[in-house]
Enzyme design. Structure first.
Site, PDB file in Angstrom:
ATOM      1  N   CYS A 111     -33.624 -12.089 -14.083  1.00 22.80           N
ATOM      2  CA  CYS A 111     -34.127 -10.874 -14.653  1.00 22.80           C
ATOM      3  C   CYS A 111     -35.194 -11.410 -15.735  1.00 22.80           C
ATOM      4  O   CYS A 111     -36.195 -10.565 -15.861  1.00 22.80           O
ATOM      5  CB  CYS A 111     -33.261  -9.936 -15.165  1.00 22.80           C
ATOM      6  SG  CYS A 111     -31.906  -9.301 -13.787  1.00 22.80           S
ATOM      7  N   HIS A 252     -36.699  -5.066 -19.360  1.00 25.67           N
ATOM      8  CA  HIS A 252     -36.260  -5.167 -18.162  1.00 25.67           C
ATOM      9  C   HIS A 252     -35.445  -3.898 -17.907  1.00 25.67           C
ATOM     10  O   HIS A 252     -34.717  -3.531 -18.732  1.00 25.67           O
ATOM     11  CB  HIS A 252     -35.509  -6.474 -18.190  1.00 25.67           C
ATOM     12  CG  HIS A 252     -34.637  -6.612 -17.006  1.00 25.67           C
ATOM     13  ND1 HIS A 252     -35.109  -6.507 -15.839  1.00 25.67           N
ATOM     14  CD2 HIS A 252     -33.307  -6.975 -16.714  1.00 25.67           C
ATOM     15  CE1 HIS A 252     -34.209  -6.628 -14.914  1.00 25.67           C
ATOM     16  NE2 HIS A 252     -33.118  -6.677 -15.410  1.00 25.67           N
ATOM     17  N   ASN A 282     -32.871  -1.589 -10.411  1.00 23.95           N
ATOM     18  CA  ASN A 282     -33.368  -3.171 -10.973  1.00 23.95           C
ATOM     19  C   ASN A 282     -33.899  -3.905 -10.031  1.00 23.95           C
ATOM     20  O   ASN A 282     -33.141  -4.526  -9.099  1.00 23.95           O
ATOM     21  CB  ASN A 282     -31.830  -3.509 -11.565  1.00 23.95           C
ATOM     22  CG  ASN A 282     -31.964  -4.915 -12.119  1.00 23.95           C
ATOM     23  OD1 ASN A 282     -33.006  -5.640 -12.104  1.00 23.95           O
ATOM     24  ND2 ASN A 282     -31.029  -5.534 -12.975  1.00 23.95           N
TER      25      ASN A 282
END
Ligand code: UT7
Length: 329
Positions: A111, A252, A282
């Site tokens: 990520c 994020h 995500n």
């Protein structure tokens, strides 16, 4: 001169999967998913690989900048879902774009992939080793998600964001600072067990589902809340930024509760936080460039804005980058 982003575009697969899709075959509910994660829908690519999401975004990014593909001297792809373990997805993208003379490589930082790859791109450009770096953050998470595991199936999505990194025309604007971290002790909480040299793929690993994501959600959540908030506060202090100075936090997009904790620590109100997790879930290395691209398209990210990018993910990897944005739509 500092490096800067001179063009940006993104690509999202057209097929939308709402929470209702999961309600139909998993023991879950729209209410649980919304309250625990903030996600209401995500996109899954029904066909193609990660490179097939990068290519359309790359072409748009290059076209917006008004340059030729041949002007690109390096391609960096941040991803945990490369088309193949080798060759790199950068090679696949170069070939699909038909760029004759450039080099490139992949970055694996989950990520935080976009922030880590951005740091590399800045170093290349600022040192004069490269003039135009095509920086891609992309993941086809649907290729490694266990769709039978309700704790992870609902979280992820597919997407790509691509930007061009060049030197800034202004010494005081561009990508001005970053604080990046890794801590391998966190690897046990979020990883892919099999398929690498540690445990090559076999019938047994497939039967056990070890080619899917393994995540201890609570452990990652706790570390992410602390890690992302700490590093965001740290970069503000290091650059003498107050909450009034910061126009956008670009976090994020893993969980709305992690995003809120970071914004609170920075003293930022909701109208200063880019959030699209509700629409895309995500998308790992793609979340931050997709946000930047969307907000620029909307005309809400403008020249002069102080922005803080922040991430936390598998590794553990985490960091924050301070940018004085210096382009308009
Ligand atoms: O980007 C990479 C980094 N990853 C992250 O940042 C993710 C961090 N973690 C999280 O976002 C959260 O931990 C989750 C959204 C994954 C889970 O939320 P949580 O509040 O930590 O829930 P939990 O894992 O503690 O689970 C609570 C309960 C459990 O049931 P019991 O044991 O209390 O009976 C789970 O089995 O919720 C259950 N559960 C679900 N229930 C309905 C887990 N997934 C689901 C689901 N629907 N989809």
């Amino acid at each position: 001169m500092p490096a800067t982003i001179t063009s940006i575009a993104h690509f999202l697969p057209p097929d939308i999967f709402t929470n209702k899709y999961f309600e139909e075959y998993l023991e879950t509910s729209d209410e649980w998913i919304m309250t625990r994660s903030g996600i209401s829908e995500r996109r899954f690519a029904k066909e193609g690989a990660t490179s097939d999401m990068i290519v359309p975004a790359a072409l748009e990014c290059i076209e917006k900048r008004g340059i030729s593909k041949e002007d690109i001297d390096c391609i960096i792809v941040a991803t945990v879902t490369p088309d193949h373990l080798f060759p790199s997805t950068a090679c696949v993208v170069q070939n699909k774009l038909g760029i004759k003379k450039c080099w490139g490589y992949d970055v694996s930082a989950a990520c935080s992939g976009f922030l880590f790859a951005l740091e590399s791109a800045c170093a290349l450009v600022e040192s004069g080793r490269a003039k135009k770096v095509l920086l891609c953050g992309a993941d086809k998470m649907s290729s490694i998600v266990n769709f039978q595991d309700r704790a992870q199936a609902i979280l992820f999505g597919d997407g790509a964001g691509v930007c061009l990194i060049e030197t800034s025309d202004d010494p005081n604007s561009g990508i001005l600072d970053s604080i990046l971290n890794i801590d391998g002790a966190g690897g046990q909480y979020l990883h892919q067990v099999a398929g690498g040299s540690f445990k090559p793929a076999s019938h047994e690993t497939i039967d056990k589902g070890e080619h899917y994501i393994y995540q201890d959600g609570q452990a990652v959540f706790k570390a992410a809340v602390v890690g992302m908030a700490n590093v965001s506060e740290e970069i503000m202090k290091k650059n003498n930024l107050t909450s009034d100075d910061v126009r956008w936090l670009v976090p994020h997009q893993a969980n709305l509760r992690i995003i809120s904790a970071t914004a609170n620590r920075m003293g930022l109100s909701n109208d200063k936080v880019m959030v699209n997790i509700n629409k895309y879930g995500n998308t790992t290395a793609a979340t931050i460039p997709i946000c930047l691209s969307e907000w620029l398209d909307k005309g809400e990210l403008v020249k002069g804005d102080n922005i803080v990018l922040a991430s936390f993910g598998a590794g553990f990897t985490w960091g924050a980058t301070y940018i004085k944005w210096n382009m308009n739509k």
